[in-house]
Motif scaffolding. Structure first.
Motif, PDB file in Angstrom:
ATOM      1  N   THR A  73       0.687  -1.555   0.123  1.00  0.00           N
ATOM      2  CA  THR A  73       0.142  -0.027   0.042  1.00  0.00           C
ATOM      3  C   THR A  73       0.938   0.913  -0.362  1.00  0.00           C
TER       4      THR A  73
ATOM      5  N   PHE B 296       1.817   1.903  -3.461  1.00  0.00           N
ATOM      6  CA  PHE B 296       1.215   2.598  -4.286  1.00  0.00           C
ATOM      7  C   PHE B 296       1.090   3.917  -4.063  1.00  0.00           C
ATOM      8  N   ILE B 297       1.057   4.079  -3.310  1.00  0.00           N
ATOM      9  CA  ILE B 297       1.037   5.329  -2.456  1.00  0.00           C
ATOM     10  C   ILE B 297       1.716   6.392  -3.285  1.00  0.00           C
ATOM     11  N   SER B 298       3.243   5.763  -2.996  1.00  0.00           N
ATOM     12  CA  SER B 298       4.634   6.558  -3.685  1.00  0.00           C
ATOM     13  C   SER B 298       3.686   6.544  -4.903  1.00  0.00           C
ATOM     14  N   GLY B 299       3.337   5.489  -5.814  1.00  0.00           N
ATOM     15  CA  GLY B 299       3.815   4.750  -6.969  1.00  0.00           C
ATOM     16  C   GLY B 299       2.781   6.212  -7.909  1.00  0.00           C
ATOM     17  N   PHE B 300       1.518   6.701  -7.091  1.00  0.00           N
ATOM     18  CA  PHE B 300       0.147   7.544  -8.113  1.00  0.00           C
ATOM     19  C   PHE B 300      -0.122   8.558  -7.421  1.00  0.00           C
ATOM     20  N   THR B 301       1.307   9.722  -6.397  1.00  0.00           N
ATOM     21  CA  THR B 301       0.810  10.789  -5.621  1.00  0.00           C
ATOM     22  C   THR B 301       1.817  11.393  -7.072  1.00  0.00           C
ATOM     23  N   ASN B 302       0.794  12.531  -6.511  1.00  0.00           N
ATOM     24  CA  ASN B 302       1.452  14.210  -7.154  1.00  0.00           C
ATOM     25  C   ASN B 302       1.561  15.147  -6.440  1.00  0.00           C
TER      26      ASN B 302
ATOM     27  N   HIS C 248       7.725   6.551 -11.766  1.00  0.00           N
ATOM     28  CA  HIS C 248       6.524   6.802 -10.202  1.00  0.00           C
ATOM     29  C   HIS C 248       6.417   4.679 -10.750  1.00  0.00           C
ATOM     30  N   THR C 249       7.298   4.275 -11.799  1.00  0.00           N
ATOM     31  CA  THR C 249       6.183   2.528 -12.498  1.00  0.00           C
ATOM     32  C   THR C 249       7.688   1.660 -11.651  1.00  0.00           C
TER      33      THR C 249
ATOM     34  N   TYR D 252       7.618   1.872  -8.022  1.00  0.00           N
ATOM     35  CA  TYR D 252       7.085   2.043  -7.118  1.00  0.00           C
ATOM     36  C   TYR D 252       5.434   0.909  -7.950  1.00  0.00           C
ATOM     37  N   ARG D 253       4.741   1.532  -8.593  1.00  0.00           N
ATOM     38  CA  ARG D 253       3.737   0.454  -9.021  1.00  0.00           C
ATOM     39  C   ARG D 253       3.566  -0.919  -9.031  1.00  0.00           C
TER      40      ARG D 253
END
Length: 418
Positions: free
Chosen positions: A109, A112-118, A185-186, A188-189
């Motif tokens: 989780t 994912f937070i790191s991978g989708f945050t702006n 980001h990639t 982290y996702r």
């Protein structure tokens, strides 16, 4: 009965009963299961290093200074340290398979937070969450020893630790590659998805394992202080690990300054490739584990302590020769991993029913050594450059050897030898 054992029983969790679920009836974990645990450890530990090669891209993306971006590295390390102290001991309280899977889901989780945050604040939150719960790896390592055939527990620890170490070593390279393909980001996702899949697989393949008697969380934490006080070899082996890691950290914290300087002139990608020589050191973990199963812990430790000191001779010559630098780095990685696995194998046998707490003590001390070694390395570089770094590393290696001699005296005393 030791005072440690007496206090643990007094607090209501005597775990020495022969009916303990820890006494696995089968012959041990299969190699595929150990390899899956190894992958899980690599994912968890490596996730804390993804940000290191991405700092410039992160700073640009969020329009913050590189110093702010670099602070994510510190945050990840601090979060991991808190996880070692506060979460790893739960392996002696809760059902371990469920605990590992839950921690991995929470770490995913965070990824994912790191991978989708702006938002830079959410990035910090994601990194904290991933770092804190990535200590699932440090529950899996003693769990491998607990669930394996006692005669092959060193091999099991070696396999799992190899995955952890390779994950750390490969994380920076993988992060840089995926960043080039799809942005920072990639990684982290991809890591988040992979951790979910591996956690699900662990749920189905790991057997249930827990200590039989309930104890409160605070009793668990309090018993750690008792273990430190009443187990001299836990103290000595933890200090050996800390000093060895400090010696290596003095190198890791400054090698980029040398390699990017006029003597070698390497760029970031080339320095990263040099760092991959450490994968050979990770393979030493499996060898050291097998040697431990044969009762050669002390001999392995002595050889590795000698290699640790000799490596600084090669690294000193590496100030002007890349070939000598690579040779020295290969030796220092082999030495560190051999000492680390020997240490773990020894301390896990001190009180098998308290392995998670023992691992928490050992690993916390280990990373304190890393932090102090990095600080000493930076100070030495500012004072005297590469020569001062090599002197600092060699002194720490000699202190490692001295503590190993002291540990040998403790071992002889405990066995009643003259």
């Amino acid at each position: 009965m030791s005072l440690a054992s007496a206090l643990i029983i007094h607090h209501g969790f005597d775990m020495t009963s022969s009916s303990s679920p820890n006494q696995i009836s089968h012959s041990g974990l299969s190699t595929p299961v150990l390899l899956l645990m190894s992958v899980a450890c690599g994912l968890c530990a490596g996730g804390n290093y993804f940000n290191q090669p991405l700092l410039h891209s992160i700073a640009t993306s969020f329009q913050v200074s590189e110093a702010t971006a670099a602070f994510t590295v510190t945050v990840a390390q601090v979060a991991y340290a808190f996880g070692l102290l506060l979460l790893v001991p739960l392996g002696d309280k809760l059902e371990r398979r469920s605990l590992v899977v839950l921690l991995m889901l929470l770490a995913a989780t965070g990824q994912f937070i790191s991978g989708f945050t702006n938002d830079i604040g959410l990035l910090f939150a994601g990194i904290v969450m991933a770092g804190l719960f990535s200590v699932a790896a440090q529950i899996l390592v003693p769990m491998a020893a607990t669930l394996s055939d006692p005669a092959r527990s060193g091999r099991a620890v070696g396999i799992v630790m190899s995955g952890l170490l390779i994950g750390i070593l490969m994380a920076r390279s993988v992060a840089g590659l995926l960043s080039g393909l799809g942005g920072w980001h990639t990684v982290y996702r991809v890591a988040g998805v992979t951790m979910l899949v591996v956690a699900l697989a662990l749920w189905f393949v790991l057997p249930s394992s827990r200590n039989p008697v309930r104890a409160s969380y605070f009793q668990i934490l309090a018993s750690m202080a008792t273990l430190i006080r009443d187990m001299p070899r836990l103290r000595s082996r933890s200090i050996i690990g800390a000093l060895a890691f400090a010696s290596v950290s003095a190198l890791f914290s400054t090698m980029a300054l040398l390699l990017s300087g006029p003597a070698h002139g390497l760029d970031d990608a080339q320095i990263g490739l040099v760092g991959l020589i450490g994968v050979a050191g990770a393979l030493m973990a499996n060898v050291a584990g097998r040697l431990s199963d044969r009762g050669w812990d002390r001999q392995t430790s002595m050889v590795c302590a000698i290699l640790l000191l000799l490596s600084w001779g090669g690294l000193y010559l590496g100030g002007t020769s890349l070939l000598w630098f690579v040779a020295g780095m290969l030796l220092i990685d082999l030495a560190l991993q051999g000492l680390h696995i020997s240490n773990q194998q020894i301390v896990y046998q001190l009180m098998p029913e308290a392995r998670s707490r023992i691992n928490a003590v050992y690993m916390t001390t280990y990373f304190i050594g890393a932090a102090l070694g990095s600080a000493a390395g930076s100070l030495a570089w500012n004072i005297g450059g590469w020569g001062a770094i090599c002197v600092t590393g060699a002194i720490l290696a000699m202190l490692t050897g001295f503590m190993l001699w002291h540990d040998g005296r403790l071992q002889h005393r405990a066995s009643g030898s003259p």
